[in-house]
Scaffold this active site. Sequence first.
Site, PDB file in Angstrom:
ATOM      1  N   LYS A   1       0.852  -1.210   0.000  1.00 56.65           N
ATOM      2  CA  LYS A   1       0.000   0.000   0.000  1.00 56.65           C
ATOM      3  C   LYS A   1       0.879   1.249   0.000  1.00 56.65           C
ATOM      4  O   LYS A   1       0.659   2.175  -0.781  1.00 56.65           O
ATOM      5  CB  LYS A   1      -0.875   0.008   1.253  1.00 56.65           C
ATOM      6  N   ASN A   2       1.895   1.280   0.857  1.00 55.72           N
ATOM      7  CA  ASN A   2       2.690   2.496   1.044  1.00 55.72           C
ATOM      8  C   ASN A   2       3.738   2.717  -0.035  1.00 55.72           C
ATOM      9  O   ASN A   2       4.473   3.693   0.009  1.00 55.72           O
ATOM     10  CB  ASN A   2       3.324   2.517   2.436  1.00 55.72           C
TER      11      ASN A   2
ATOM     12  N   ARG B   1       0.187  14.503  12.747  1.00 52.92           N
ATOM     13  CA  ARG B   1       0.603  14.252  11.364  1.00 52.92           C
ATOM     14  C   ARG B   1       0.824  15.553  10.565  1.00 52.92           C
ATOM     15  O   ARG B   1       0.241  15.795   9.536  1.00 52.92           O
ATOM     16  CB  ARG B   1      -0.405  13.376  10.633  1.00 52.92           C
TER      17      ARG B   1
ATOM     18  N   ARG C   1      -8.608  -0.619   4.593  1.00 52.74           N
ATOM     19  CA  ARG C   1      -7.712   0.380   3.979  1.00 52.74           C
ATOM     20  C   ARG C   1      -6.394  -0.257   3.550  1.00 52.74           C
ATOM     21  O   ARG C   1      -5.782   0.184   2.589  1.00 52.74           O
ATOM     22  CB  ARG C   1      -7.392   1.489   4.996  1.00 52.74           C
TER      23      ARG C   1
ATOM     24  N   CYS D   1      -4.947  12.525  12.504  1.00 51.34           N
ATOM     25  CA  CYS D   1      -5.689  11.268  12.412  1.00 51.34           C
ATOM     26  C   CYS D   1      -5.576  10.618  13.791  1.00 51.34           C
ATOM     27  O   CYS D   1      -4.983  11.177  14.703  1.00 51.34           O
ATOM     28  CB  CYS D   1      -5.106  10.374  11.326  1.00 51.34           C
TER      29      CYS D   1
ATOM     30  N   ASP E   1       4.618   0.495  12.112  1.00 50.61           N
ATOM     31  CA  ASP E   1       3.406  -0.111  11.544  1.00 50.61           C
ATOM     32  C   ASP E   1       3.236  -1.571  11.935  1.00 50.61           C
ATOM     33  O   ASP E   1       2.220  -2.177  11.589  1.00 50.61           O
ATOM     34  CB  ASP E   1       3.422   0.004  10.013  1.00 50.61           C
TER      35      ASP E   1
HETATM   36  C1  EPZ Z   1       4.319   6.934   6.449  1.00 52.24           C
HETATM   37  O1  EPZ Z   1       3.536   7.969   7.003  1.00 52.24           O
HETATM   38  C2  EPZ Z   1       3.378   5.745   6.308  1.00 52.24           C
HETATM   39  N1  EPZ Z   1       2.289   6.085   5.386  1.00 52.24           N
HETATM   40  C3  EPZ Z   1       2.817   5.364   7.680  1.00 52.24           C
HETATM   41  O2  EPZ Z   1       2.023   4.199   7.497  1.00 52.24           O
HETATM   42  C4  EPZ Z   1       3.981   5.032   8.602  1.00 52.24           C
HETATM   43  O3  EPZ Z   1       3.484   4.746   9.885  1.00 52.24           O
HETATM   44  C5  EPZ Z   1       4.942   6.228   8.673  1.00 52.24           C
HETATM   45  O4  EPZ Z   1       5.385   6.573   7.339  1.00 52.24           O
HETATM   46  C6  EPZ Z   1       6.178   5.933   9.509  1.00 52.24           C
HETATM   47  O5  EPZ Z   1       6.852   4.820   8.977  1.00 52.24           O
HETATM   48  C7  EPZ Z   1       2.541   6.074   4.059  1.00 52.24           C
HETATM   49  O6  EPZ Z   1       3.650   5.808   3.602  1.00 52.24           O
HETATM   50  C8  EPZ Z   1       1.385   6.403   3.169  1.00 52.24           C
HETATM   51  P1  EPZ Z   1       6.323  10.290   8.563  1.00 52.24           P
HETATM   52  P2  EPZ Z   1       4.120   9.485   7.035  1.00 52.24           P
HETATM   53  O7  EPZ Z   1       6.211  11.556   7.782  1.00 52.24           O
HETATM   54  O8  EPZ Z   1       5.007   9.729   5.879  1.00 52.24           O
HETATM   55  C9  EPZ Z   1       6.525  13.616  11.899  1.00 52.24           C
HETATM   56  C10 EPZ Z   1       0.124   2.850   7.700  1.00 52.24           C
HETATM   57  O9  EPZ Z   1      -0.344   2.285   8.680  1.00 52.24           O
HETATM   58  N2  EPZ Z   1       6.417  14.577  10.776  1.00 52.24           N
HETATM   59  O10 EPZ Z   1       7.479   9.374   8.283  1.00 52.24           O
HETATM   60  O11 EPZ Z   1       2.972  10.398   7.241  1.00 52.24           O
HETATM   61  C11 EPZ Z   1       5.256  12.797  12.065  1.00 52.24           C
HETATM   62  O12 EPZ Z   1       4.310  13.478  12.860  1.00 52.24           O
HETATM   63  C12 EPZ Z   1       0.616   4.282   7.808  1.00 52.24           C
HETATM   64  O13 EPZ Z   1       0.269   2.314   6.566  1.00 52.24           O
HETATM   65  C13 EPZ Z   1       6.496  15.939  11.066  1.00 52.24           C
HETATM   66  O14 EPZ Z   1       6.616  16.349  12.220  1.00 52.24           O
HETATM   67  O15 EPZ Z   1       4.988   9.443   8.346  1.00 52.24           O
HETATM   68  C14 EPZ Z   1       5.756  11.536  12.725  1.00 52.24           C
HETATM   69  O16 EPZ Z   1       5.886  11.751  14.103  1.00 52.24           O
HETATM   70  C15 EPZ Z   1       0.315   4.860   9.167  1.00 52.24           C
HETATM   71  N3  EPZ Z   1       6.408  16.826  10.031  1.00 52.24           N
HETATM   72  C16 EPZ Z   1       7.160  11.348  12.121  1.00 52.24           C
HETATM   73  O17 EPZ Z   1       7.523  12.625  11.568  1.00 52.24           O
HETATM   74  C17 EPZ Z   1       6.269  16.421   8.716  1.00 52.24           C
HETATM   75  O18 EPZ Z   1       6.238  17.268   7.814  1.00 52.24           O
HETATM   76  C18 EPZ Z   1       7.231  10.326  11.009  1.00 52.24           C
HETATM   77  O19 EPZ Z   1       6.218  10.645  10.110  1.00 52.24           O
HETATM   78  C19 EPZ Z   1       6.179  15.031   8.460  1.00 52.24           C
HETATM   79  C20 EPZ Z   1       6.267  14.131   9.501  1.00 52.24           C
END
Ligand code: EPZ
Length: 424
Positions: free
Chosen positions: A22-23, A121, A403, A116, A309
Amino acid sequence: MDKLIIEGGKPLQGEVRISGAKNAALPLIAATLLTSGIHTLRNVPDLRDTRTMLRLMENLGVRHSREHDVVTIDTTDLYHAEAAYDLVKTMRASVLVLGPLVARLGKAKVSLPGGCAIGARPINFHITGLERLGVTCKLENGYVDASIEGRMKGDVIYFDIPSVTGTENLLMAAVFAEGKTVIKNAAREPEVGNLVDMLNLMGARIEGKGSDRLTIYGVEHLQPADCAIIPDRIEAGTYLLAIAASGGEGTITHCIPEHLPSLLEKMRATGLQIEEGEDTITVRQPKGGYDRLQSVDITTRPYPGYPTDLQAQFMALMTLCSDVCVIQETIFENRFMHVPELMRLGANIRVDGHSAVINGRSLDGLTGAPVMATDLRASSSLVIAGLAASGRTEISRIYHLERGYEKLVEKLSELGASVWKEKE
Ligand code: EPZ
């Protein structure tokens, strides 16, 4: 709404085929926006989230069709560059159209995703990265309004936290940027590597795949893609943990064992026997049998550390162990919503901030009960616990599960689980 019914206590046996990730599918679908033409993506899972992303693309003017797991995407005409709130609020990964739209059209208007269940996020890294490339980003009325006159200019982008979709968005934004762009502290997840491969297949020039430093040399244009989605390592880990927790043994196929370094190491530490093949992984009970499962601590980290995850799913397994362990969640601020639901099944867990202490085996093991899904991976943790529990478990709000898990009922049934859907 539907609910999932599980008659637990049956050890799972046999083989299960892993679907496309998915990701990886979500960023690769978005990347087709970068150029006009007819793209082919293979091994695309048919999920609620991939359907949402394709619907969002339709709103932009994109046409698409599916034949089994092959999706054809026609990005010849783009009507406009706006991703509306009603779709973005249902899936925050919609923000992945921001980078490619600005790269191709010089503008994009994308709703801020909003938080969410698992956390705020934010997308501040996405925005500051675009601004570093010369894009003007205005935040108003809940939207990011991004625009640039002329071509982006390459620069150095540094992520405080290695954001997965942040890295993906900036990779796509930078493919046409003049000169060289370097992303430092980039995410190293295999899904990012799948995107790098696809963009290079289209004619981009990106170096550093799999490392925390990605270098993008700007090109003038790209060809349409013909690319395969990598197997879903999170789905793979979920089934391995489900087979283990049920007391059975089985093999997952069409997967990439190298994409699960930390999970396999932690599963072996519990005493489970793990055998890696070319594109298969087999899990068997500990030598001393199911009762010899050892409690093991985990701390979630960016790849290649233990994946956030798969945190909830591992916790479900730990509720069956005969000792105490600590699970630390360092990526998201609210990713223990499966805990109260697991406790309804008899688990003994105490949450203290970002740590959860799992107090060994409940005296009589887990027993089935009605529980509620709250987010995608918490829901899969409840499925695993329901498979291990004696009696009937009913999981409501299973749209969360749909999802991210393709053909879940069919795949679990093939492994011998007694599971079906009913109307709420
Ligand atoms: C990706 O989300 C995945 N989703 C998530 O999978 C996964 O949990 C996550 O990476 C971590 O591995 C997809 O790839 C579609 P991040 P993403 O940006 O990119 C902070 C699932 O279950 N952050 O790596 O949104 C954020 O709050 C989903 O399939 C900022 O502060 O995660 C978090 O604490 C859930 N500012 C950390 O970084 C930003 O601009 C990591 O988030 C971006 C992120």
